[in-house]
Design an enzyme around this catalytic site. Structure first.
Site, mmCIF file in Angstrom:
data_model
loop_
_atom_site.group_PDB
_atom_site.id
_atom_site.type_symbol
_atom_site.label_atom_id
_atom_site.label_comp_id
_atom_site.label_asym_id
_atom_site.label_seq_id
_atom_site.Cartn_x
_atom_site.Cartn_y
_atom_site.Cartn_z
ATOM 1 N N HIS A 16 -116.957 1.221 22.996
ATOM 2 C CA HIS A 16 -115.992 1.864 22.097
ATOM 3 C C HIS A 16 -116.377 3.606 21.986
ATOM 4 C CE1 HIS A 16 -113.686 1.168 18.038
ATOM 5 N NE2 HIS A 16 -113.579 2.590 18.574
ATOM 6 N N HIS A 196 -108.175 -2.098 17.988
ATOM 7 C CA HIS A 196 -108.706 -1.743 16.734
ATOM 8 C C HIS A 196 -108.165 -2.610 15.486
ATOM 9 C CE1 HIS A 196 -110.065 1.636 19.142
ATOM 10 N NE2 HIS A 196 -110.416 2.316 18.098
ATOM 11 N N GLU A 199 -110.666 -1.937 10.598
ATOM 12 C CA GLU A 199 -111.413 -0.734 10.171
ATOM 13 C C GLU A 199 -110.919 -0.213 8.898
ATOM 14 O OE1 GLU A 199 -112.387 3.663 11.903
ATOM 15 O OE2 GLU A 199 -110.409 2.702 12.619
#
Length: 334
Positions: A16, A196, A199
């Site tokens: 990442h 993603h 988060e």
């Protein structure tokens, strides 16, 4: 606490890493001079002082501004080489790097300029440092589906050199469902998928990434811990999570690294990994991130994190087996 020398020496992969997010302030000024581009900061020190973020969008605003200095193939080559030099110093032997073509094509930089520059840097880094790498094309989720499809079409001549597609940028208000059709087309083209999720976005975004995008790997995933059923699913499936501790701190996903959930993730059987995300902006490359969580995990768990980084990679089975053996040999000798 694990010895810092052990952390650096431990063979590891980084899964990442936004290559544009490795643009150090000194590089930003150097590229700006080279390409005769004005940037709204009088000095490196004042630019670094601007790296105070209270949320993801604060970071993205300055991130896109910084990327404006990247214009030529040479810039992308040099950016990649600078990252790989730092990664090599941190014990990284394989990296799977994100790039955001829409950030550049929207400024008139051709897709090929970006891709060819990065690929040249990746090839040079393997020759110089022995680091293997893969390239992951990320769609900007604040843009629309049509723009993502246009980017996928532009990338077609490079499909044999792109390992996967991903999804990044502003998470809130841009659920994975928005890009289900694009990810389906990428899958039909033989590309792997990552995204993603979790988060800033809710656990539901993680469910969507799994069920609508059919991801092979989950980027971040912190908020999955809020949903026990989701945690069970992730653990049972062996889904890799690419966790970024210093990024989480800098973007206020956690308020203190001492309370980072990495130990809880491992305790729940999640295949967590440690990564640097956008290291130039968040204050540390991959070894810095390992050091940040060292007080929270045991030495054996450090080894597990390194092993997970290869198990979650897009390397073939033979390469994964070699790297796991190297991790175990290093750990056994120390």
């Amino acid at each position: 606490m694990t010895d810092p020398a052990f952390i650096v020496g431990l063979p590891k992969a980084e899964l990442h890493l936004h290559i544009e997010g490795s643009l150090e302030p000194e590089q930003m000024f150097s590229f700006a001079r080279r390409n005769r581009i004005d940037i709204p900061f009088p000095s490196v020190e004042e630019l670094r002082a601007a790296y105070r973020f209270s949320r993801l969008q604060d970071f993205l605003d300055i991130y896109y501004q910084g990327a404006s200095v990247l214009r030529e193939e040479e810039d992308f080559h040099d950016l990649a080489m600078a990252y790989f030099a730092r990664a090599h110093a941190d014990g990284v032997v394989h990296a799977e790097i994100f790039f955001d073509p829409q950030t550049h094509t929207s400024r008139g930089v051709p897709f090929g300029t970006v891709a060819d520059g990065l690929l040249a840097g990746m090839k040079a880094a393997e020759a110089r440092f022995g680091i293997t790498s893969r390239l992951i094309l990320c769609f900007l989720r604040h843009l629309d589906e049509a723009d993502a499809f246009a980017t996928l079409d532009a990338a077609e001549p490079w499909f044999d050199r792109i390992a996967a597609v991903g999804l990044d940028s502003s998470e809130l208000g841009h659920p994975p469902s928005k890009f289900a059709r694009v990810f389906g087309a990428a899958a039909d083209a033989g590309l792997r998928r990552v995204a993603h999720a979790g988060e800033e976005g809710p656990p539901d975004y993680v469910w969507q990434a799994l069920d609508l995008l059919h991801v092979d790997r989950l980027d971040h995933g912190n908020r999955a811990l809020e949903d026990p059923d989701l945690v069970t699913r992730l653990a049972r499936s062996g889904m890799t999570l690419t966790v970024c501790p210093l990024s989480n701190l800098k973007l206020c996903v956690v308020d203190d690294v001492a309370r980072h959930p990495i130990a809880a993730m491992l305790a729940k059987g999640l295949r967590a990994t440690i990564n640097s995300d956008d290291p130039a902006y968040f204050g540390g490359y991959v070894a810095d991130n390992y050091r940040a969580i060292a007080p929270l995990v045991s030495r054996d768990q450090m080894v597990t994190l390194a092993r997970n980084s290869f198990l979650g990679s897009f390397l073939d089975d033979a390469a994964v087996t070699r790297h796991l053996a190297a991790v175990d040999a290093f750990a056994g000798a120390c």
